[in-house]
Write an enzyme that holds these catalytic residues in place. Sequence first.
Site: not given
Ligand code: SUG
Length: 416
Positions: A20-22, A24-26, A100, A162, A194, A230, A347
């Site tokens: 869950g490190l990102s 804004g990335n649902l 990326n 990115e 980003r 992205h 991705c």
């Molecule tokens: O950067 N997820 C990546 C996903 C990248 C997707 N790439 C493109 N859209 N091109 C990110 O958010 C999740 C890792 C974690 O939560 O453990 C992560 O890094």
Amino acid sequence: MGLSEINFDGIVGPSHNYAGLSLGNLASASHKGDPSYPRAAALQGLAKMRHNMGLGLAQGFLLPLPRPNGDLLARLAVDDTAERALLAAAWSASSMWTANAATVSPAPDTADGRCHLTPANLSTMLHRAQEWPDTRRQLAIAFADKRHFAVHDAVPGSLGDEGAANHMRLCESHDAPGVEVFVYGRQGGEFPARQHEQASRAVARLHGLDPMRTVFIEQNPAAIAAGAFHNDVVAVANGTVLFTHELAFADQQGAYETISKAFPGLEVVEVPASAVSLEDAIRSYLFNAQLLTLPSGEMALVVPEECHDNAAVWAWCEGMLAGNGPIRQVIPVDVRQSMANGGGPACLRLRVVADPATVDPRFLLSEGKAELIERVIAWSWPEQIDPSDIGNPALVRTVVAARNALLAALELQELG
Ligand code: SUG
């Protein structure tokens, strides 16, 4: 051989996990703490590569980066009292998302006639910002031939970059001069934007792009707020086609006009919000698809299986295929382990237009090599990682040994 598009997929590393490190990335947020399945994840990725190779397309790969990253753990003095997220950052397998890894400008677009690659600094997220020096090292080996390639350093980290995820290229054919479209975000919303505009402009200058064939477009803040961290979550381009959600750009009509001024042959395939909401687009990752030109000249869209599961998205795909548009096939693939961290088919790949003969052959896939990689993954990648396993010394030994086994099998020990 001439120039062709080669997709370099990231092999999913043995430490793949859901931390869950990102922000804004649902998908990353909603799968935080789930057990992950690195072996299955890596085999799903290989199956996608084999599938695309089976379509008659050139396929390459990039190797997972060394994890856990001892240097990052040391610089942050991570110990038992430190936040778990810092430990997890050093374990992240996020280099699998090679869209990326870098921005790539093919030779026909650049002033010196070489293909230019700039690794992305990924500076917005700690777990991703550690990637670029190792990525650069790998790119410098894969694309070592300086007559054909130039590999740069990343742009300074205060300007977030990115990579190819925020970059699109339009062209009459892959080996012809193209128009490069850079999409940046503006800060100020709930989630980080980003891609910094000045990072995109720096990359364009580094690559020696012709200003008449380079455009800069702002991403729609509403798309970022809905989870499009992205641009490649809401738009993708290939050849003359821009496949995009209606709400991808801050000024949608303005974006089409700017691009068509530079590239008059532009064909827009727009998906209206009334057919597919931003929410459905982001949940299904319809746009995080590989838009591919098949050897027959037809275009195919390789989408995640989640598109098939979403009624609105699948209905739109069926309607599109029944019409007379430029995209003639929609092909679902299973990359669910990557999807649960917000990474779809697009991705997982970095597009490089090059003559395959000029690339280090160790990074090019064949049927035999795919079997070899699958064998190594099957016996050395962990089957499952629970978040509480992260940091466990036995797991450290397993993931280090697994990666080393792959490097040895591919004769790439210099990446060790
Ligand atoms: O950067 N997820 C990546 C996903 C990248 C997707 N790439 C493109 N859209 N091109 C990110 O958010 C999740 C890792 C974690 O939560 O453990 C992560 O890094």
